[in-house]
Design a protein around this motif. Structure first.
Motif, PDB file in Angstrom:
ATOM      1  N   LEU A 105      54.891 -21.679 -16.548  1.00  0.00           N
ATOM      2  CA  LEU A 105      53.767 -20.751 -16.403  1.00  0.00           C
ATOM      3  C   LEU A 105      53.712 -20.122 -15.019  1.00  0.00           C
ATOM      4  CD1 LEU A 105      50.388 -22.794 -16.422  1.00  0.00           C
ATOM      5  CD2 LEU A 105      52.568 -23.714 -15.758  1.00  0.00           C
ATOM      6  N   ASP A 106      53.056 -18.962 -14.971  1.00  0.00           N
ATOM      7  CA  ASP A 106      52.908 -18.231 -13.711  1.00  0.00           C
ATOM      8  C   ASP A 106      51.785 -18.852 -12.886  1.00  0.00           C
ATOM      9  OD1 ASP A 106      54.771 -16.574 -14.755  1.00  0.00           O
ATOM     10  OD2 ASP A 106      53.530 -14.762 -14.756  1.00  0.00           O
ATOM     11  N   VAL A 107      51.866 -18.601 -11.610  1.00  0.00           N
ATOM     12  CA  VAL A 107      50.918 -19.220 -10.690  1.00  0.00           C
ATOM     13  C   VAL A 107      49.678 -18.335 -10.490  1.00  0.00           C
ATOM     14  CG1 VAL A 107      51.876 -18.207  -8.576  1.00  0.00           C
ATOM     15  CG2 VAL A 107      50.917 -20.500  -8.503  1.00  0.00           C
ATOM     16  N   ASP A 108      49.758 -17.101 -10.991  1.00  0.00           N
ATOM     17  CA  ASP A 108      48.734 -16.124 -10.615  1.00  0.00           C
ATOM     18  C   ASP A 108      47.464 -16.126 -11.469  1.00  0.00           C
ATOM     19  OD1 ASP A 108      49.676 -15.102 -12.935  1.00  0.00           O
ATOM     20  OD2 ASP A 108      50.621 -13.333 -12.068  1.00  0.00           O
ATOM     21  N   GLY A 109      47.332 -17.138 -12.322  1.00  0.00           N
ATOM     22  CA  GLY A 109      46.109 -17.219 -13.129  1.00  0.00           C
ATOM     23  C   GLY A 109      46.185 -16.419 -14.416  1.00  0.00           C
ATOM     24  N   GLN A 110      47.320 -15.715 -14.636  1.00  0.00           N
ATOM     25  CA  GLN A 110      47.437 -14.924 -15.867  1.00  0.00           C
ATOM     26  C   GLN A 110      47.829 -15.798 -17.060  1.00  0.00           C
ATOM     27  OE1 GLN A 110      50.035 -11.627 -14.313  1.00  0.00           O
ATOM     28  NE2 GLN A 110      48.442 -10.388 -15.243  1.00  0.00           N
ATOM     29  N   ASP A 111      48.329 -16.987 -16.770  1.00  0.00           N
ATOM     30  CA  ASP A 111      48.657 -17.943 -17.823  1.00  0.00           C
ATOM     31  C   ASP A 111      47.688 -19.116 -17.678  1.00  0.00           C
ATOM     32  OD1 ASP A 111      50.828 -16.332 -18.436  1.00  0.00           O
ATOM     33  OD2 ASP A 111      52.206 -17.481 -17.188  1.00  0.00           O
ATOM     34  N   ALA A 140      54.683 -11.347 -25.858  1.00  0.00           N
ATOM     35  CA  ALA A 140      55.005 -12.757 -25.576  1.00  0.00           C
ATOM     36  C   ALA A 140      55.135 -12.959 -24.073  1.00  0.00           C
ATOM     37  CB  ALA A 140      56.310 -13.142 -26.264  1.00  0.00           C
ATOM     38  N   ARG A 141      54.554 -14.041 -23.583  1.00  0.00           N
ATOM     39  CA  ARG A 141      54.634 -14.323 -22.149  1.00  0.00           C
ATOM     40  C   ARG A 141      55.665 -15.419 -21.913  1.00  0.00           C
ATOM     41  NH1 ARG A 141      51.838 -11.833 -18.446  1.00  0.00           N
ATOM     42  NH2 ARG A 141      51.813 -13.787 -17.284  1.00  0.00           N
ATOM     43  N   ASP A 142      55.960 -15.647 -20.670  1.00  0.00           N
ATOM     44  CA  ASP A 142      56.877 -16.750 -20.354  1.00  0.00           C
ATOM     45  C   ASP A 142      56.110 -18.074 -20.293  1.00  0.00           C
ATOM     46  OD1 ASP A 142      58.972 -15.008 -20.210  1.00  0.00           O
ATOM     47  OD2 ASP A 142      58.866 -14.760 -18.039  1.00  0.00           O
ATOM     48  N   GLU A 175      43.605 -10.407 -15.959  1.00  0.00           N
ATOM     49  CA  GLU A 175      44.195  -9.705 -14.820  1.00  0.00           C
ATOM     50  C   GLU A 175      44.489 -10.688 -13.705  1.00  0.00           C
ATOM     51  OE1 GLU A 175      42.673  -5.847 -13.633  1.00  0.00           O
ATOM     52  OE2 GLU A 175      41.497  -5.814 -15.470  1.00  0.00           O
ATOM     53  N   ARG A 176      45.537 -10.407 -12.989  1.00  0.00           N
ATOM     54  CA  ARG A 176      45.926 -11.208 -11.836  1.00  0.00           C
ATOM     55  C   ARG A 176      44.737 -11.281 -10.881  1.00  0.00           C
ATOM     56  NH1 ARG A 176      49.938 -12.411  -8.020  1.00  0.00           N
ATOM     57  NH2 ARG A 176      51.931 -12.413  -9.077  1.00  0.00           N
ATOM     58  N   THR A 177      44.388 -12.496 -10.433  1.00  0.00           N
ATOM     59  CA  THR A 177      43.224 -12.618  -9.566  1.00  0.00           C
ATOM     60  C   THR A 177      43.610 -12.506  -8.096  1.00  0.00           C
ATOM     61  OG1 THR A 177      43.508 -14.982  -9.889  1.00  0.00           O
ATOM     62  CG2 THR A 177      41.709 -13.925 -11.076  1.00  0.00           C
TER      63      THR A 177
END
Ligand code: UDP
Ligand code: MG
Length: 311
Positions: free
Chosen positions: A96-102, A159-161, A203-205
């Motif tokens: 998962l991404d670190v930016d809060g989008q996942d 689809a996301r990663d 959205e990316r926070t």
């Protein structure tokens, strides 16, 4: 301290994410702790230029469940994911991404789907693209539609990663050793059963996205080349069509010569035809060149990434 094998591994690529890591860490730990399972968080510092590595040092020092790999330079998210998957010890691995989008809050539900044995992977897809520039959404949709047509894999739209996978699934993904890694294609390619979880786009926070429209375009070309030889076939078909057209045209010129003699005109149309044909030739050579370039990077067998530091 005694080593406890983690049951769940979180693989988190980070590139210049000093602003996003603290909040992510807090939320991830809260979610994983609620599962009552041993877990580890593996951050991959993909050659960040900001304080990402320093923050990771701090977290790893305070919390033995936190590990990190730090690359010698930026190798890209695909390389970061690969390094993380190779390092993961858990029976289940989440990327998962670190930016809060996942949102990590989805992990319990995803885990349930895979632990039950009914599915080997839990994937996520966003059902809308709110907050994304319309041009980007438009091209993304076209890309998914095109991929569906020209490859045998189906990439789920949106689809996301962000995935949770069983060890069996993860090992299948790692068995694909190609240098040009296109995860969005590799995941569906390995098969197995995937359960999809949908969520609204978040959205990316913190921080900024690293993807410009141009980078996305190049990335989509990578995807097409990695999973389809259709562009090469299209180039051949185009060649054949032009060849047939030229035969008809030659016939027409010969007949005209016989009937009306040879008036000297038509140089403009000749120039147009030359320009048209040489344009097509360059275009198709370009397509071929893209594949050759990929072969070039494959045969060099360079490492996917270089680890400068790990903990
Ligand atoms: N990322 C990375 N290396 C890169 C670019 C991005 O490890 O070269 C990481 C980034 O830190 C983030 C994730 O990949 O955790 C997704 O990146 P981003 O949020 O910029 O992409 P988007 O969500 O906009 O698709
Ligand atoms: Mg993001």
């Amino acid at each position: 301290m005694e080593y406890v094998k983690p049951e769940i591994s979180l693989v988190v690529p980070c590139f210049n994410e000093e602003e996003a890591i603290p909040a992510f860490y807090e939320e991830a730990v809260k979610t994983c702790a609620s599962l009552n399972k041993q877990f580890e968080i593996i951050f991959i510092d993909d050659g960040s230029k900001d304080n990402t590595l320093r923050i990771l040092h701090g977290l790893a020092k305070e919390d033995s469940r936190v590990h990190f790999l730090s690359f010698s330079r930026n190798f890209g998210k695909e390389a970061a994911l690969l390094a993380g998957l190779k390092a993961a010890q858990g029976d289940y691995t989440v990327t998962l991404d670190v930016d809060g989008q996942d949102p990590p809050s989805l992990i319990p539900k995803m885990l349930e789907a895979v632990v039950s044995g009914e599915h080997d992977c839990a994937g996520t897809r966003r059902v809308n693209r709110i907050g994304e520039p319309p041009v980007r959404s438009f091209f993304a949709r076209r890309f998914y539609a095109l991929m569906k047509k020209i490859t045998e894999i189906e990439i789920v739209d949106g689809a996301r990663d962000f995935r949770l996978m069983s060890r069996k699934y993860m090992e299948a993904v790692l068995a694909l050793q190609e240098y040009n890694r296109f995860s969005k294609g590799i995941f569906p390619w390995v098969g197995f059963k995937t359960k999809w979880f949908e969520y609204e786009n978040i959205e990316r926070t913190k921080g900024r996205t690293k993807w410009s429209l141009w980078k996305l375009f190049l990335y989509s070309l990578d995807g097409i080349i990695a999973f389809s030889a259709k562009p090469l076939a299209a180039a051949s078909v185009l060649g054949v069509v032009l060849f047939l057209m030229s035969i008809v045209f030659i016939g027409f010129i010969i007949i005209r010569r016989i009937i009306w003699g040879d008036p000297v005109d038509g140089w403009a149309s000749t120039v147009c035809i030359i320009l048209f044909c040489s344009g097509i030739q360059l275009f198709t050579t370009g397509i071929l060149g893209q594949y050759v370039a990929k072969i070039h990077t494959e045969v060099k067998r360079r490492p996917y990434y270089i680890i400068k530091e790990a903990q």
